[in-house]
Write a protein that holds these residues in place. Sequence first.
Motif, short mmCIF file in Angstrom:
data_model
loop_
_atom_site.label_atom_id
_atom_site.label_comp_id
_atom_site.label_asym_id
_atom_site.label_seq_id
_atom_site.Cartn_x
_atom_site.Cartn_y
_atom_site.Cartn_z
N PHE A 69 0.84 -1.20 0.00
CA PHE A 69 0.00 0.00 0.00
C PHE A 69 0.88 1.25 0.00
CE2 PHE A 69 -2.22 3.38 2.33
CZ PHE A 69 -3.39 3.47 1.60
N LEU A 70 1.91 1.26 0.85
CA LEU A 70 2.82 2.40 0.90
C LEU A 70 3.58 2.56 -0.42
CD1 LEU A 70 4.28 1.87 4.49
CD2 LEU A 70 2.73 3.70 3.77
N LYS A 71 4.07 1.45 -0.96
CA LYS A 71 4.80 1.51 -2.23
C LYS A 71 3.90 2.03 -3.35
CE LYS A 71 7.98 -2.35 -1.29
NZ LYS A 71 8.36 -3.73 -1.70
N THR A 72 2.66 1.55 -3.38
CA THR A 72 1.73 1.98 -4.43
C THR A 72 1.46 3.47 -4.34
OG1 THR A 72 0.67 -0.20 -4.41
CG2 THR A 72 -0.58 1.61 -5.38
N THR A 73 1.25 3.96 -3.13
CA THR A 73 1.00 5.39 -2.94
C THR A 73 2.17 6.22 -3.48
OG1 THR A 73 -0.37 4.97 -0.99
CG2 THR A 73 0.52 7.19 -1.25
N VAL A 74 3.39 5.80 -3.17
CA VAL A 74 4.57 6.53 -3.64
C VAL A 74 4.67 6.47 -5.16
CG1 VAL A 74 7.09 6.54 -3.65
CG2 VAL A 74 5.86 6.24 -1.49
N GLU A 75 4.50 5.28 -5.74
CA GLU A 75 4.62 5.14 -7.20
C GLU A 75 3.57 5.97 -7.94
OE1 GLU A 75 4.95 1.18 -8.73
OE2 GLU A 75 6.26 0.53 -7.10
N PHE A 76 2.34 5.92 -7.44
CA PHE A 76 1.28 6.68 -8.11
C PHE A 76 1.49 8.19 -7.93
CE2 PHE A 76 -2.40 3.86 -9.41
CZ PHE A 76 -1.64 2.71 -9.46
N ALA A 77 2.01 8.58 -6.78
CA ALA A 77 2.28 10.00 -6.56
C ALA A 77 3.35 10.51 -7.52
CB ALA A 77 2.72 10.23 -5.11
N LEU A 78 4.35 9.69 -7.79
CA LEU A 78 5.42 10.10 -8.69
C LEU A 78 4.96 10.20 -10.15
CD1 LEU A 78 8.38 8.05 -7.17
CD2 LEU A 78 8.03 10.53 -7.06
N LYS A 79 3.76 9.68 -10.42
CA LYS A 79 3.21 9.78 -11.77
C LYS A 79 2.23 10.95 -11.92
CE LYS A 79 3.56 4.83 -12.78
NZ LYS A 79 2.82 3.61 -13.19
#
Length: 288
Positions: free
Chosen positions: A259-269
């Motif tokens: 969940f944390l990784k997904t939030t970071v990856e989506f934020a960077l997009k």
Amino acid sequence: MITKAVIPAAGLGTRFLPATKAQPKEMLPIIDRPTIQYVVQEAVDSGIEDILIITGKGKRAIEDHFDRNFELETRLEEKEDQLLLDEMRRLSDMANLHYVRQRELNGLGDAIRYARHHVGNEPFAVLLGDTIMDSVIPVTQQLIDTYEQYGCSVIGVEEVPHDKVNRYGIVGGRSLSDRILELDTLVEKPAISEAPSNLAIAGRYVLTPEIFTMLEQTGVGKNGEIQLTDAMRLLLKRENLYAHRIEGKRHDIGNKLDFLKTTVEFALKRPEFAEKFKAFLKETVDSF
């Protein structure tokens, strides 16, 4: 044609307690959109607009999210925030959504049984409500394309590390191409030494209506629940099953670290704050 989708979303989300004590895990946001909105959008982007969501006790927020909120819309009109107003209205118009409650939490297979009357005698897609796919071509569309080629049930799969196969439903079979396998076995969370491969079921399916007959014949399996994997193993005795190696990245939102990784990856997009967020991450990491 595949015209209907089923989204099981009845789980308790115990891995996210206490956050999920009063809100569904499927409503946990990835930045500013709840997880299940991404899932519904994938179905819509795959050409499916008739969607049944299997919910449970305490899941009313899912229905409210996709419903109209006239008070909120009026407030946005007064603020002349047309972009946000359009997005709120689009939520209630994006698909024909239906809901049914799973009366007792008895596994994924049991949840799928609740879709029988809605689906009827048609093939249908299944998208797990706590799994987001990040792909150019929607993963559900990929499976639909394979279904249209072979006319049989199709399971989305992905490679996982060999030492983690005991966490997943695992498939085995004969490769027909780089992406397609004709299956000969399915095992729910096998011992590492007994796994037929490292291809794990990835939370996306296209199933024929025959699966409902198999579910009626499926007994209690792993974790004392009715497992969809066990029913598909019975289905394999009746008709061919295929696996499609998905093109894209799966995000398991039921897992805190993912969940944390997904939030970071989506934020960077997200172009509106990607660069500032990237600089913040770099500064933060360097300070630890």
